[in-house]
Design an enzyme around this catalytic site. Sequence first.
Site, short mmCIF file in Angstrom:
data_model
loop_
_atom_site.label_atom_id
_atom_site.label_comp_id
_atom_site.label_asym_id
_atom_site.label_seq_id
_atom_site.Cartn_x
_atom_site.Cartn_y
_atom_site.Cartn_z
N ARG A 103 -4.51 0.67 -8.47
CA ARG A 103 -4.44 1.67 -7.40
C ARG A 103 -3.02 1.71 -6.83
O ARG A 103 -2.34 0.68 -6.79
CB ARG A 103 -5.43 1.31 -6.28
CG ARG A 103 -5.50 2.36 -5.20
CD ARG A 103 -6.29 1.89 -3.98
NE ARG A 103 -6.31 2.94 -2.98
CZ ARG A 103 -6.53 2.76 -1.68
NH1 ARG A 103 -6.77 1.53 -1.24
NH2 ARG A 103 -6.52 3.76 -0.83
N HIS A 104 -2.60 2.88 -6.38
CA HIS A 104 -1.29 2.99 -5.73
C HIS A 104 -1.20 2.03 -4.54
O HIS A 104 -2.21 1.55 -4.03
CB HIS A 104 -1.06 4.42 -5.26
CG HIS A 104 -2.10 4.89 -4.28
ND1 HIS A 104 -2.13 4.47 -2.96
CD2 HIS A 104 -3.19 5.67 -4.44
CE1 HIS A 104 -3.18 4.99 -2.36
NE2 HIS A 104 -3.84 5.72 -3.23
N GLY A 105 0.00 1.80 -4.05
CA GLY A 105 0.21 0.88 -2.94
C GLY A 105 0.03 1.55 -1.58
O GLY A 105 -0.44 2.69 -1.50
#
Length: 500
Positions: A86-88
């Site tokens: 998942r993106h940060g």
Amino acid sequence: MTALSPLCSPRNRLLLAALSFTLTRLSSTLPRHQDVPHIAKYFGTKTRYEEVNPHLLKDPFAVNRSVLRPPFGERCSPMHLTAVIRHGSRFPTVKNIQRIQRLSELVRVDGSSPTRPGGSEAGAREARGTPPTGGPDAALQQLLKRWEMWYTDDMDGRLVQKGRQDLSHLARRLSVLFPSLLSEQNAGRIRLQTSSKHRCVSSTQAFQDGLTEAWGSSAVPEYRHQVNDELMRFFEHCRGYVEGVEKNRTALQEVARFKHGEEMQRVRRKMADKLGVEYSKLTPDLVEAAFFLCSYELSIKSLHSPWCFLFDETDAKVLEYKSDLKQYWKRSHGHTINSLSSCPLFHHVFRTLDKAGRPRRSTDASPEPASILVGHAETLLPLLSLLGLYKDLEPPTADNYHSQHDRSFRSGRIVPYAANLLFVLFDCEGGQTDRQAGRQTGGPRLQMLINESPVRFPGLEEDAPLYRDVRALYRHLLDGCDHDRECEVRASGRQPNTEL
Ligand SMILES: *[C@@H]1O[C@H](CO)[C@@H](O)[C@H](O)[C@H]1NC(C)=O
Ligand SMILES: *[C@@H]1O[C@H](CO)[C@@H](O)[C@H](O)[C@H]1NC(C)=O
């Protein structure tokens, strides 16, 4: 004091006094030296990765190699890594920025009366049997009124600096855990695919920056990822899902019912009292906005925001449940089509593993070392559900909050920022044919890790079972789970006959 430094400009001595007053009053309920809000682990999908792996607060590069667990005697070594990430940490999306705006206006304009609302409110409370909530908090009101709205619409969900770090640090840890796969020599053969969303593309770049740093290479990295929404945003490409769940109010009715239910009303009432605003003006959305604001100030700026003081742990658990309900019914086991919408990604992962694990002659090219897939919480949850994970006996509903304390489905544990699902394929030498059992015991093995901790495939009793046993476990999906059939044909979103 760093936590509140923007508020401590010299012209605000008064405020400082109010602040220390608040902190003194709160110190009886909070541990001392506390920079992190006590409610930080209840932020659902807005939880920091460090809440799941607190040791990273001390050392963001700490790697525990003992998480890799192929059988000791078989001399296994990793030959491929597939990582779904998942993106940060990111800014709020426009919808939440506007709610935050409305909240801060409400508190500034309406929250002016530190006197208790009329007796009728208290009377009504008594009639409902709820205890008094403590009343307005003048010092906290002062703090919140001075809070300056700094989020702007153009920030809309973009990756923040901390989010870049989330991914580059993860890349560095993975390069230590898998030195032979994520090596500089392999640079050109590591495959990276990402969702087209800005925060994901930026995360993919940050991941590559992290690898470059890990290799001690001074060259400016040449980014070499591909955008692939059919893979990473499959949920938009599945009509049965979009129509049956996303656009279907009844599919998410448990969420709506809980939002207006008893537990949420209680949180609202406490917060309205503390702020001295009218209960009816403090909608559930605004309550949530304050909670999210606490989470954003922490994940973006590492601040312990005064907004956090509006909630105690009991309140936070209610709001966590509200988020979990939404994720459960919208992205997970709540409806079969939620998980089935991830079939394209499921097949992609297994095709990649099949190819990497295929027997090869010494003259063949070595397998693809790694496949890095960057997406969203909405990408990971359906896939994890399809794999049969985090499925509790009782589904969470609007009515069973009190029996769900020990549920395994906690979005903050499963999909915090930078959440990751790793498939590690091992090449093992020690396999022999067990003549008595009449079957071969050797062969490649597969281990799954979630957020860098080992997680077993449901029903299999080893951390790194034989790859063919994993394939047997998911045989029904490998042979089916057809995107066109699941997503396109059906009029209704879910079919009772689709057993998973
Ligand atoms: C490493 O992980 C193992 C199990 O995953 C755990 O038992 C051990 O305590 C960890 N070691 C350190 C130093 O964190
Ligand atoms: C909407 O959801 C309800 C409840 O889950 C379901 O019975 C109904 O078939 C869905 N409607 C559509 C158009 O899929």
